[in-house]
Design a protein around this motif. Structure first.
Motif, PDB file in Angstrom:
ATOM      1  N   ILE A 156      30.493 -77.569  34.182  1.00  0.00           N
ATOM      2  CA  ILE A 156      30.659 -78.670  33.226  1.00  0.00           C
ATOM      3  C   ILE A 156      30.053 -78.289  31.886  1.00  0.00           C
ATOM      4  O   ILE A 156      30.612 -78.570  30.825  1.00  0.00           O
ATOM      5  N   LYS A 190      38.087 -80.877  28.076  1.00  0.00           N
ATOM      6  CA  LYS A 190      37.691 -82.099  28.776  1.00  0.00           C
ATOM      7  C   LYS A 190      38.272 -82.129  30.180  1.00  0.00           C
ATOM      8  O   LYS A 190      37.632 -82.620  31.127  1.00  0.00           O
ATOM      9  N   ILE A 191      39.493 -81.603  30.326  1.00  0.00           N
ATOM     10  CA  ILE A 191      40.141 -81.592  31.642  1.00  0.00           C
ATOM     11  C   ILE A 191      39.327 -80.759  32.628  1.00  0.00           C
ATOM     12  O   ILE A 191      39.101 -81.169  33.774  1.00  0.00           O
ATOM     13  N   ARG A 192      38.876 -79.592  32.163  1.00  0.00           N
ATOM     14  CA  ARG A 192      38.094 -78.720  33.044  1.00  0.00           C
ATOM     15  C   ARG A 192      36.749 -79.359  33.390  1.00  0.00           C
ATOM     16  O   ARG A 192      36.281 -79.265  34.526  1.00  0.00           O
ATOM     17  N   ARG A 193      36.130 -80.003  32.407  1.00  0.00           N
ATOM     18  CA  ARG A 193      34.850 -80.680  32.661  1.00  0.00           C
ATOM     19  C   ARG A 193      35.038 -81.785  33.707  1.00  0.00           C
ATOM     20  O   ARG A 193      34.229 -81.943  34.625  1.00  0.00           O
ATOM     21  N   LYS A 194      36.120 -82.561  33.564  1.00  0.00           N
ATOM     22  CA  LYS A 194      36.397 -83.620  34.531  1.00  0.00           C
ATOM     23  C   LYS A 194      36.702 -83.050  35.908  1.00  0.00           C
ATOM     24  O   LYS A 194      36.339 -83.645  36.935  1.00  0.00           O
ATOM     25  N   LEU A 247      33.453 -82.315  37.517  1.00  0.00           N
ATOM     26  CA  LEU A 247      32.767 -83.573  37.818  1.00  0.00           C
ATOM     27  C   LEU A 247      33.334 -84.186  39.089  1.00  0.00           C
ATOM     28  O   LEU A 247      32.577 -84.600  39.981  1.00  0.00           O
ATOM     29  N   TRP A 248      34.657 -84.232  39.184  1.00  0.00           N
ATOM     30  CA  TRP A 248      35.290 -84.825  40.363  1.00  0.00           C
ATOM     31  C   TRP A 248      35.132 -83.942  41.598  1.00  0.00           C
ATOM     32  O   TRP A 248      35.140 -84.451  42.724  1.00  0.00           O
ATOM     33  N   ILE A 270      26.901 -86.353  36.947  1.00  0.00           N
ATOM     34  CA  ILE A 270      27.398 -87.392  36.038  1.00  0.00           C
ATOM     35  C   ILE A 270      26.618 -87.361  34.726  1.00  0.00           C
ATOM     36  O   ILE A 270      27.206 -87.454  33.633  1.00  0.00           O
ATOM     37  N   TYR A 318      27.629 -84.370  32.715  1.00  0.00           N
ATOM     38  CA  TYR A 318      28.940 -84.625  32.123  1.00  0.00           C
ATOM     39  C   TYR A 318      28.836 -85.554  30.916  1.00  0.00           C
ATOM     40  O   TYR A 318      29.502 -85.346  29.894  1.00  0.00           O
ATOM     41  N   ARG A 319      27.985 -86.569  31.016  1.00  0.00           N
ATOM     42  CA  ARG A 319      27.809 -87.517  29.911  1.00  0.00           C
ATOM     43  C   ARG A 319      26.996 -86.942  28.758  1.00  0.00           C
ATOM     44  O   ARG A 319      26.878 -87.567  27.710  1.00  0.00           O
TER      45      ARG A 319
END
Length: 478
Positions: free
Chosen positions: A67, A73-77, A80-81, A140, A143-144
Motif C-alpha cells: 500500500i 489507487k487501484i493497486r492500493r485498494k 487493502l482488500w 486501514i 491506506y488512509r
C-alpha cells in the motif's frame, strides 16, 4: 494460558525478570523475546493456531508495504482488500461458516425445501476476533495515510501477538501500540506499582466476583422454568455482574501486565453500570471495540451527519454487526439490535451526548434523578443480557416471560450472604473510583499504611473467596 492459572503465576515473573535483566540492552532482542513468549502464551491452548496468527501477520505486513509503495489507487485498494478479505475470511470460516450453513437450511425448511447443511468440525481459535480487528486497523490506517508503514518485521509481529491483550483485548490500534515497540522502555516503580494494582483488582473482579456469580447464574439459567420470578430477575442481574467482572477483570489484568513491561494499553471500561443512558453506557463499555466500530464502520457510513433515516440505518448496522461479532448465534444479533433500539431515541432527540461527564461529579452521592437514570439504564442492560447469556432465542424469550409469569417468590435459591457482601463492597469501591479509576483511587490514600492494608485485605479476600478452578474468561469464546 489463563491469567487466573498457576501456569501464568509462574510465567509472568519469569518473563518479567528475563525481559528487564537479560534483554535490557538491545531493543530488537527485546521485541524478539516478546514475540517468542507471546507465541508460547498463545500456543499454550493449541499450538496449531500459531500458523494462523503468523499467516495473518505476514499478509498484513506485506499488504502494508505494498500500500505504501503502490503508485495507483487501484493497486492500493487491491492490497487493502487483500488484508481485509484474508482476516474476515479466516474469521468467517472458523466462526461463522456453520451458522450460515444452518441458517440457510432453516430458511429452506421454512419455504418447504429440504437442505442438508455441510458443517465444519473445527475449533474456534482463541482471540481470533480480537487480533483480526487489530491487524485490520493497521492496514486501514496505512491506506488512509494516518500512519507510516512498519518496516520492522519483528516489531510488527510482536505488536499483533503481544500476549497481555492478545486473546481478549483491549483491541489496540497500530497507531497507538506499534510505536511503543520502537522505543526502549525503562522500568519505573510508579508504572510497576500501577500495573500490580490493576492486576490485583482484575483478579478480584474475576475470581471473587465473576466466578462466584457464575455459580448462581449457571444454575438459574439451567433451571429457569422452575425458578421463581425473583430468582430469574437476580439471575439476569448477577449475569450483568458476572460478565462485567469477568471481562473488565481481564482488561485490568492485561493493562496491568503490559505496564510491567513498560507498555500502555487503552482503558477498556469506565464504570459502565453507573451510566445514565445507553449512549453513555456504550462510551464506557468495551471502549476499544466501540471506538473501532465507530471509526471503521459508523463514520465511513456517514455516522449521524446524514439524514435521520440514514442515521437510523447506520446505527442498526453497527449494533447488529457488534452483536454478530460476539458470536454466531441469533441471540447475539438480537442483543445488538435491542441495544440499537435503546440508543435510537437518544440519537433522534439529539440527547446521545447529554451525559459526557462523570455521574455525581464533585459529589459523594448521586441525586435522585441520576439514581433513577442509572437504575433504568441498568435494567435495560440486564434485559438485553438475557439474550446474550441464553443458549437460543426461544430460551431467552421463555426466560423473560417466566420472570412475569412464575411466582415472584418461592423456594428461592439466593446467593450466599458473604458473596452479596463482597459485591456490595465491590460496587462501593467502583463508585469511589468512578472519576480516575479504582487503581488511582487506591493510590490517592495519603498514608502508605492504608494502601498496604487495602492490598493485604484484597489478597486475603482473593484467597478466601476466590474460585480457583481456572475457569476461562467469557470473552475467550469470541
Amino acid at each position: 494460558m489463563l491469567f487466573n492459572s498457576l501456569e501464568f503465576a509462574l510465567f509472568l515473573p519469569t518473563v518479567f525478570l528475563l525481559y528487564w535483566f537479560v534483554f535490557q540492552k538491545n531493543l530488537k532482542s527485546r521485541n524478539f523475546f516478546l514475540l517468542l513468549i507471546s507465541y508460547l502464551f498463545y500456543g499454550w491452548w493449541d499450538w496449531r493456531f500459531l500458523s494462523l496468527i503468523a499467516f495473518s501477520s505476514t499478509v498484513d505486513f506485506v499488504a502494508g508495504q505494498q500500500i505504501e509503495i503502490s503508485n495507483t489507487k487501484i493497486r492500493r485498494k487491491l492490497f487493502l482488500w487483500l488484508s481485509i478479505c484474508t482476516n474476515l475470511g479466516f474469521l468467517g470460516l472458523f466462526k461463522y461458516f456453520n451458522f450460515f450453513a444452518e441458517s440457510f437450511a432453516d430458511l429452506m425448511y421454512m419455504i418447504g425445501l429440504q437442505a442438508n447443511p455441510w458443517s465444519l468440525n473445527i475449533i474456534l481459535p482463541v482471540g481470533i476476533s480480537f487480533y483480526t480487528f487489530q491487524t485490520m486497523s493497521y492496514t486501514i490506517d496505512v491506506y488512509r495515510g494516518q500512519m507510516k508503514v512498519e518496516k520492522d518485521l519483528i516489531a510488527f509481529f510482536a505488536y499483533v501477538s503481544f500476549f497481555p491483550q492478545l486473546v481478549a483485548g483491549p483491541i489496540e490500534r497500530a497507531v497507538n501500540l506499534l510505536p511503543q515497540f520502537k522505543v526502549k522502555h525503562d522500568f519505573t516503580y510508579e508504572q510497576g506499582a500501577k500495573g500490580a494494582r490493576l492486576i490485583l483488582w482484575g483478579l478480584f473482579k474475576k475470581v471473587v466476583i465473576a466466578d462466584n456469580c457464575a455459580v448462581f447464574v449457571n444454575e438459574i439459567f439451567a433451571n429457569y422454568q422452575g425458578a421463581s420470578g425473583l430468582e430469574l430477575m437476580l439471575g439476569a442481574v448477577f449475569f450483568a455482574f458476572q460478565i462485567y467482572g469477568d471481562f473488565s477483570g481481564y482488561s485490568d489484568i492485561a493493562i496491568g501486565t503490559a505496564k510491567l513491561f513498560g507498555f500502555n494499553l487503552m482503558t477498556n471500561f469506565r464504570t459502565p453500570y453507573f451510566s445514565r443512558d445507553m449512549a453513555e453506557f456504550w462510551r464506557r463499555w468495551h471502549i476499544s471495540l466501540s471506538t473501532w466500530f465507530r471509526d471503521y464502520i459508523y463514520i465511513p457510513l456517514g455516522g449521524s451527519r446524514v439524514g435521520k433515516g440514514r442515521a437510523v440505518f447506520n446505527v442498526f448496522v453497527v449494533f447488529a454487526i457488534s452483536g454478530f461479532w460476539h458470536g454466531a448465534n441469533w441471540t447475539f444479533i438480537i442483543w445488538g439490535v435491542l441495544n440499537a433500539v435503546y440508543f435510537l431515541p437518544l440519537l433522534l432527540m439529539g440527547k446521545n451526548r447529554a451525559n459526557t461527564n462523570t455521574v455525581a461529579e464533585e459529589k459523594v452521592l448521586p441525586s435522585f434523578s441520576e439514581l433513577w437514570q442509572i437504575a433504568n439504564t441498568f435494567a435495560l442492560t440486564c434485559l438485553a443480557w438475557v439474550f446474550f447469556r441464553a443458549e437460543g432465542v426461544t430460551v431467552a424469550y421463555d426466560y423473560i416471560r417466566a420472570i412475569f409469569h412464575n411466582d415472584l417468590f418461592g423456594s428461592n435459591n439466593l446467593l450466599d450472604a458473604d458473596v452479596i457482601f463482597l459485591i456490595i463492597i465491590w460496587i462501593i469501591i467502583e463508585w469511589q473510583g468512578r472519576h480516575l479509576g479504582v487503581d488511582e483511587y487506591i493510590k490517592s490514600f495519603n498514608k502508605p499504611i492504608i494502601r498496604y492494608l487495602f492490598y493485604y485485605l484484597f489478597v486475603l479476600i482473593i484467597f478466601l473467596y476466590g474460585m480457583f478452578n481456572e475457569s476461562e474468561f467469557i470473552y475467550f469464546q469470541f
